[in-house]
Design a protein around this motif. Sequence first.
Motif, PDB file in Angstrom:
ATOM      1  N   SER B  14       0.978  -1.155  -0.206  1.00  0.00           N
ATOM      2  CA  SER B  14       0.002  -0.001   0.038  1.00  0.00           C
ATOM      3  C   SER B  14       0.900   1.262   0.181  1.00  0.00           C
ATOM      4  N   SER B  15       0.383   2.117  -0.853  1.00  0.00           N
ATOM      5  CA  SER B  15       1.157   3.466  -0.574  1.00  0.00           C
ATOM      6  C   SER B  15       2.300   3.325  -1.680  1.00  0.00           C
ATOM      7  N   ASP B  16       2.781   2.195  -2.365  1.00  0.00           N
ATOM      8  CA  ASP B  16       3.882   2.186  -3.155  1.00  0.00           C
ATOM      9  C   ASP B  16       3.463   1.930  -4.554  1.00  0.00           C
ATOM     10  N   LEU B  71       2.238   8.271  -3.434  1.00  0.00           N
ATOM     11  CA  LEU B  71       2.264   9.732  -3.747  1.00  0.00           C
ATOM     12  C   LEU B  71       3.240  10.160  -4.615  1.00  0.00           C
ATOM     13  N   PHE B  73       5.959  11.755  -4.600  1.00  0.00           N
ATOM     14  CA  PHE B  73       7.570  11.696  -4.340  1.00  0.00           C
ATOM     15  C   PHE B  73       8.015  10.164  -4.373  1.00  0.00           C
ATOM     16  N   VAL B  74       6.766   9.247  -4.211  1.00  0.00           N
ATOM     17  CA  VAL B  74       7.237   7.917  -4.012  1.00  0.00           C
ATOM     18  C   VAL B  74       7.363   7.443  -5.564  1.00  0.00           C
ATOM     19  N   ARG B  76       8.078   9.224  -8.277  1.00  0.00           N
ATOM     20  CA  ARG B  76       9.475   9.840  -8.594  1.00  0.00           C
ATOM     21  C   ARG B  76      10.536   9.088  -8.287  1.00  0.00           C
ATOM     22  N   ALA B  77      10.491   8.508  -6.930  1.00  0.00           N
ATOM     23  CA  ALA B  77      11.689   8.037  -6.541  1.00  0.00           C
ATOM     24  C   ALA B  77      11.819   6.461  -7.133  1.00  0.00           C
ATOM     25  N   ARG B  78      10.827   5.962  -7.344  1.00  0.00           N
ATOM     26  CA  ARG B  78      10.946   4.535  -7.735  1.00  0.00           C
ATOM     27  C   ARG B  78      11.106   4.762  -9.569  1.00  0.00           C
ATOM     28  N   GLN B  80      13.110   7.001 -10.611  1.00  0.00           N
ATOM     29  CA  GLN B  80      14.600   7.344 -10.794  1.00  0.00           C
ATOM     30  C   GLN B  80      15.500   5.919 -10.705  1.00  0.00           C
ATOM     31  N   CYS B  81      14.932   5.072  -9.784  1.00  0.00           N
ATOM     32  CA  CYS B  81      15.685   4.156  -9.451  1.00  0.00           C
ATOM     33  C   CYS B  81      15.663   3.125 -10.565  1.00  0.00           C
TER      34      CYS B  81
END
Lengths: 297, 101
Positions: B14-16, B71, B73-74, B76-78, B80-81
Amino acid sequence: MANELMRTSLYAGGTSPVKMIQAGFYNEDCLVYDLEDSVSAGEKDAARFLVYNAVKYQRPAGKYILIRVNGIYSQELDEDLEAAVRAQPDAIRIPKVEYAEEVKRIDEKVTAIEQKAGLPVGGVKFWCNIESYLGVLSAQQIATASPRVVAMALGAEDFTASMSAQRTKPGWEIFYARNAILMACRAAGISAQDAVFSDINDPEGLKKDLEMTRALGFDGKTCVHPRQIDAVNGCFTPSPKEIRNAQRVLEALEEAARNHTGVCVLDGGMVDKPMELRARTTLAKAAAAGIKVGGVK
Amino acid sequence: MELKKPAMAGTTESSDVMITLRPNPEGGIVIDLKSDVKALFGDAIEKTILEVLKEFQVENALVNVVDKGALDFVIRARMQCAVCRAAEIQFDWGKEDAHGK
């Protein structure tokens, strides 16, 4: 604006967005996004991106934000610092510090990143985790190794392992380390953070441990679970009785000064300098915790 | 920038968001988005994905997205990775200095 209260720190592992988001809604003063122990080797890159973006774009309001980077000699550290400094937390928490030189080297790296990124130099502070007998022996030098160092914390599990000691609930095996770190913090004028109490299912044990934390004079303690937060916050917040006693001490001193009496007496006992210092500390802690304290200066 | 191999980042917690990137031999960017909130936030999710691809100058990619209410920011982070893993590059953190200014 960051919360400058440092009574409680809660770790949030850098792998789980839901836990990171939830952590912002508890009552801890300091939130530590972790890149170290809670992140497996294969997910270090993912955690770094997640923590960077969380701190930069989704920072919880009213909390003191830290990022715990990987170990000083790990291959992850340089990239952790590149990300962490640019995310602009209040502080970077450095694990397993043993020598002042290590802090100085990290300070140089952080300064170089700040300059390269056009960020204010010195803005990001350090919390140093002391987690071995070598760290305890160097605590005084570590505390003053850089103006960035604003707190030191005892990591009791690793410390006891380094000592070949057994970790027990009464905590006598860490008694000296607690005092050594506290004295180093007091000498340097920085915050002293106590070790965690690991058993999250033992509230009575936590209460006893907190009695030691408070009696020794620590400023804060790291929590391993959100359910410990309220008890730890309570430990560092003066009770109404303590606040009233502190006020009475300062009122008695004011009256003695007004009357030009050489000795100040309260309830049949002499009020001396240590009592005044303790009273002022109590009122400062109350004010820092948001309790309105008036009437004495 | 060229994607060299398939790569994944994130989870279905959840949230990912779980993002799988693959090279696209036919060229262009194709996004396959699965999300319970697609009707409300599908455009915003795709916008963030395209932004990150643009920042990395990735022009050819198959992007499979399983969103669990992440969200921005998540996402975006995923992304980039996933790009760094698929392109087999180390992220240039200096590029972030210009972002958001």
